[in-house]
Design a protein around this motif. Structure first.
Motif, PDB file in Angstrom:
ATOM      1  N   PHE A 252       0.807  -1.218   0.000  1.00 34.27           N
ATOM      2  CA  PHE A 252       0.000   0.000   0.000  1.00 34.27           C
ATOM      3  C   PHE A 252       0.845   1.276   0.000  1.00 34.27           C
ATOM      4  CE2 PHE A 252      -2.565  -3.458   1.490  1.00 34.27           C
ATOM      5  CZ  PHE A 252      -3.710  -3.309   0.727  1.00 34.27           C
ATOM      6  N   GLU A 253       2.120   1.126  -0.328  1.00 33.61           N
ATOM      7  CA  GLU A 253       2.988   2.275  -0.518  1.00 33.61           C
ATOM      8  C   GLU A 253       3.013   2.626  -2.009  1.00 33.61           C
ATOM      9  OE1 GLU A 253       4.059   3.766   2.103  1.00 33.61           O
ATOM     10  OE2 GLU A 253       3.509   2.174   3.507  1.00 33.61           O
ATOM     11  N   GLU A 254       3.559   3.788  -2.323  1.00 34.82           N
ATOM     12  CA  GLU A 254       3.615   4.209  -3.729  1.00 34.82           C
ATOM     13  C   GLU A 254       4.342   3.194  -4.587  1.00 34.82           C
ATOM     14  OE1 GLU A 254       4.818   8.109  -6.445  1.00 34.82           O
ATOM     15  OE2 GLU A 254       5.385   8.017  -4.331  1.00 34.82           O
ATOM     16  N   VAL A 327       1.009  -3.986   8.749  1.00 33.87           N
ATOM     17  CA  VAL A 327       0.765  -3.215   7.537  1.00 33.87           C
ATOM     18  C   VAL A 327      -0.642  -2.641   7.545  1.00 33.87           C
ATOM     19  CG1 VAL A 327       0.640  -3.347   5.012  1.00 33.87           C
ATOM     20  CG2 VAL A 327       2.407  -4.624   6.245  1.00 33.87           C
ATOM     21  N   THR A 328      -1.560  -3.355   8.158  1.00 32.77           N
ATOM     22  CA  THR A 328      -2.972  -2.959   8.169  1.00 32.77           C
ATOM     23  C   THR A 328      -3.293  -2.003   9.304  1.00 32.77           C
ATOM     24  OG1 THR A 328      -3.546  -5.121   7.227  1.00 32.77           O
ATOM     25  CG2 THR A 328      -5.330  -3.855   8.244  1.00 32.77           C
ATOM     26  N   PHE A 352      -5.941   2.978  17.308  1.00 29.72           N
ATOM     27  CA  PHE A 352      -5.557   2.312  16.069  1.00 29.72           C
ATOM     28  C   PHE A 352      -6.021   3.122  14.856  1.00 29.72           C
ATOM     29  CE2 PHE A 352      -6.513  -1.188  19.149  1.00 29.72           C
ATOM     30  CZ  PHE A 352      -5.193  -1.583  19.366  1.00 29.72           C
ATOM     31  N   PHE A 353      -5.242   2.983  13.762  1.00 29.06           N
ATOM     32  CA  PHE A 353      -5.589   3.650  12.509  1.00 29.06           C
ATOM     33  C   PHE A 353      -5.388   2.683  11.348  1.00 29.06           C
ATOM     34  CE2 PHE A 353      -4.806   7.031  15.477  1.00 29.06           C
ATOM     35  CZ  PHE A 353      -5.778   7.969  15.167  1.00 29.06           C
ATOM     36  N   ASN A 354      -6.114   2.945  10.277  1.00 33.64           N
ATOM     37  CA  ASN A 354      -6.055   2.115   9.074  1.00 33.64           C
ATOM     38  C   ASN A 354      -4.777   2.454   8.304  1.00 33.64           C
ATOM     39  OD1 ASN A 354      -6.420   0.731   6.682  1.00 33.64           O
ATOM     40  ND2 ASN A 354      -8.165   1.946   5.996  1.00 33.64           N
ATOM     41  N   ARG A 355      -3.709   1.723   8.575  1.00 32.40           N
ATOM     42  CA  ARG A 355      -2.394   2.075   8.037  1.00 32.40           C
ATOM     43  C   ARG A 355      -2.333   1.951   6.514  1.00 32.40           C
ATOM     44  NH1 ARG A 355       2.815   0.701   6.843  1.00 32.40           N
ATOM     45  NH2 ARG A 355       4.468   1.769   8.004  1.00 32.40           N
ATOM     46  N   LYS A 356      -3.199   1.126   5.932  1.00 30.18           N
ATOM     47  CA  LYS A 356      -3.178   0.988   4.482  1.00 30.18           C
ATOM     48  C   LYS A 356      -3.480   2.313   3.797  1.00 30.18           C
ATOM     49  CE  LYS A 356      -4.600  -3.884   4.268  1.00 30.18           C
ATOM     50  NZ  LYS A 356      -5.701  -4.820   3.898  1.00 30.18           N
ATOM     51  N   TYR A 357      -4.411   3.049   4.375  1.00 31.62           N
ATOM     52  CA  TYR A 357      -4.872   4.279   3.725  1.00 31.62           C
ATOM     53  C   TYR A 357      -4.874   5.443   4.710  1.00 31.62           C
ATOM     54  CZ  TYR A 357      -6.308   1.374  -0.217  1.00 31.62           C
ATOM     55  OH  TYR A 357      -6.323   0.514  -1.296  1.00 31.62           O
ATOM     56  N   ASN A 374      -4.549  13.344  -1.356  1.00 29.12           N
ATOM     57  CA  ASN A 374      -3.530  12.311  -1.171  1.00 29.12           C
ATOM     58  C   ASN A 374      -3.480  11.398  -2.391  1.00 29.12           C
ATOM     59  OD1 ASN A 374      -2.333  12.320   1.765  1.00 29.12           O
ATOM     60  ND2 ASN A 374      -4.489  12.899   1.936  1.00 29.12           N
ATOM     61  N   PRO A 375      -2.275  11.049  -2.846  1.00 28.69           N
ATOM     62  CA  PRO A 375      -2.137  10.328  -4.111  1.00 28.69           C
ATOM     63  C   PRO A 375      -2.239   8.815  -3.988  1.00 28.69           C
ATOM     64  CG  PRO A 375       0.031  10.907  -3.291  1.00 28.69           C
ATOM     65  CD  PRO A 375      -0.960  11.502  -2.321  1.00 28.69           C
ATOM     66  N   ASN A 376      -2.645   8.296  -2.814  1.00 29.52           N
ATOM     67  CA  ASN A 376      -2.688   6.849  -2.607  1.00 29.52           C
ATOM     68  C   ASN A 376      -3.751   6.203  -3.486  1.00 29.52           C
ATOM     69  OD1 ASN A 376      -2.107   8.540  -0.237  1.00 29.52           O
ATOM     70  ND2 ASN A 376      -1.523   6.620   0.759  1.00 29.52           N
ATOM     71  N   ASN A 377      -3.350   5.355  -4.429  1.00 30.23           N
ATOM     72  CA  ASN A 377      -4.316   4.635  -5.253  1.00 30.23           C
ATOM     73  C   ASN A 377      -5.174   3.705  -4.401  1.00 30.23           C
ATOM     74  OD1 ASN A 377      -3.211   5.833  -7.477  1.00 30.23           O
ATOM     75  ND2 ASN A 377      -2.415   3.959  -8.388  1.00 30.23           N
ATOM     76  N   TYR A 378      -6.416   3.494  -4.849  1.00 30.04           N
ATOM     77  CA  TYR A 378      -7.291   2.526  -4.191  1.00 30.04           C
ATOM     78  C   TYR A 378      -7.201   1.203  -4.932  1.00 30.04           C
ATOM     79  CZ  TYR A 378     -11.445   0.073  -2.594  1.00 30.04           C
ATOM     80  OH  TYR A 378     -12.299  -0.885  -2.100  1.00 30.04           O
TER      81      TYR A 378
END
Length: 493
Positions: A252-254, A327-328, A352-357, A374-378
């Protein structure tokens, strides 16, 4: 800069194609400086290409579908600044949403805007000929199926008008079609798309044969057509160009975008900003900023709005040694203790936070826009999802438990780094193991609520869920009013 098909410079010239009522809260009287209609459009290959780009554009609004799909499930709480922050999401989290929920209205409006744009293209698909047009038609029919699939998941019966644009007044005469007929159109579109589309595309983000086959398999699975789902998903697995990413940490990184595990990915960039008055105008993934850590200062990440916070029970779903947990899930206090990061807390803080996004540190040219670009693709469809859907179809359909175990264990071996955690059980225990694996593998990606609903587990797993009501969401009250009695509201709303 990402090289992908969605580019607002093309969209700007095309905005009058869609009925604006599908993407605005109120009707607005405007006097356009130019007009695009069937008489002066679709006269060149470039016209069709522009229309294709416009059809893709609404995919970026599905950020709402993904974050609300988590909030509605038992994976996360809504969070935010206060109990009234984005009140529509808070209501969905508590299962007290009503037909006046503006956030559900957004999902309805934006997905139908996507349908409207695809139907416009298809209405004039035969106006001229050129090389490659069949591929474009395949892409458009894939996209229409994608938007219709989202709509039927969320709202059940919906109006259909294949290959023609909706017009003002249609709600009063066009019925809501049975779910089975909606799925029949989805299947038809995806079968066509799978035949027309290439295995690989020249631009990232464009639909492929494997994407169409995978979404078709998912549509079959949602209808419990297990043999059909197993067959088409097996084709993806055995003939497609996909494989599980070897490094889950990069997923889930660039660096992990549009990789070997990507079957279909919604492309985002931080090249253009937006504001709270027009979130759908963003070129970025709005859900990412909303899921970020409130008041954060520290390495790797940037601050966000503390929505969509995972609960302890979801964190505990990971088995010991599961490499996916880190990772999650971001355990913010443990991260702060290790890195010296600081943060503040918001509503329903779980730690806790959703680390993927969540927002990553961006380049110096990124928009200063309150984290709305934010440029994170889904990752809309991942190969791991395909494997687990196939496993479920093989198991629940009584087709092959051996195949179900094989595909389930491929995912688990990547998760644990060994074969010591392979599943060898059968029957209902195997089905439960597949359900569990879908939850932990896809946690944070917006699928869990719908998995619980379609498998009949939502009432027992989601607090406040009412059977016979919450399987679907209410139609916006405005749509019921527009229909002038033609459409009935979903039961018990």
């Amino acid at each position: 800069m990402k090289n992908y098909i969605l580019n607002k410079t093309f969209i700007t010239a095309f905005v009058t194609i869609s009925l604006l009522m599908f993407s605005c809260n109120k009707y607005v009287e405007i006097s356009p400086q130019y007009s695009i209609d069937s008489e002066n459009y679709f006269n060149t290959e470039n016209d069709y290409y522009m229309a294709l780009i416009a059809s893709y554009d609404l995919l970026q609004t599905t950020y709402a579908n993904s974050i609300v799909g988590e909030i509605a499930s038992n994976n996360t709480l809504c969070g935010g600044e206060s109990p009234t922050d984005v009140i529509g999401w808070q209501q969905i989290d508590d299962m007290i949403h009503t037909p006046t929920n503006s956030n559900l209205k957004d999902i309805w409006n934006w997905m139908f805007a996507g349908v409207q744009r695809t139907n416009y293209f298809l209405e004039f698909k035969d106006k001229i000929d050129f090389d490659g047009k069949q591929i474009m038609i395949g892409e458009v029919r894939f996209l229409r199926a994608y938007y219709h699939f989202e709509l039927v998941k969320w709202f059940g019966e919906i109006p259909l008008k294949p290959n023609q644009r909706f017009a003002v007044g249609d709600a009063a005469v066009i019925p809501r079609f049975p779910v089975s007929e909606v799925y029949a159109l989805i299947e038809s579109d995806l079968i066509f798309a799978a035949e027309a589309l290439p295995v690989m595309q020249s631009e990232a983000g464009r639909a492929t044969k494997g994407a169409a086959q995978s979404l078709l398999g998912k549509a079959y699975l949602y209808q419990e057509k297990f043999a059909e789902a197993a067959a088409v998903l097996e084709t993806v697995i055995t003939t497609g160009p996909y494989s599980l990413a070897t490094n889950y940490n990069d997923m889930f990184e660039e660096i992990g975008e549009n990789g070997p595990e990507s079957v279909f990915e919604v492309q985002y960039t931080d090249a253009e900003g937006a504001g709270f008055g027009c979130l759908q105008c963003s070129e970025g993934n709005v859900a990412v900023g909303f899921s970020g850590v409130r008041g954060y200062t520290g390495p790797d990440f940037t601050s966000g709005f503390s929505f969509n916070v995972p609960v302890q029970e979801a964190v505990d779903a990971f088995e010991g040694g599961d490499l996916r947990e880190g990772v999650t899930i971001l355990d913010i206090q443990a991260w702060a203790d290790t890195t010296g990061a600081t943060y503040t807390t918001g509503n329903e803080h779980t730690g806790f936070f959703n680390r993927k996004y969540i927002p990553r540190v961006r380049g110096e040219n990124a928009q200063n826009d309150l984290n709305l670009t934010n440029p994170n693709n889904y990752r809309a469809i991942r190969y791991a999802d395909v494997l687990l859907m196939a496993a479920e179809a093989y198991s629940r359909g009584g087709v092959s438990e051996a195949k179900a175990q094989e595909y389930l264990n491929q995912v688990r071996r990547r998760a644990f780094g060994d074969s010591d955690h392979d599943i060898t059980i059968g029957g209902s225990a195997l089905v439960d193991a597949i359900y569990h694996e879908r939850r932990v593998e896809l946690m944070g990606e917006g699928h869990h609520f719908f998995d619980l609903v379609r498998t009949g587990r939502a009432a027992s797993d989601i607090e406040g869920f009412t059977s016979g009501k919450n399987e679907v969401f209410p139609l916006p009250i405005e749509e019921i009013d527009f229909s002038a009695g033609n459409w009935a509201q979903n039961p018990n709303y």
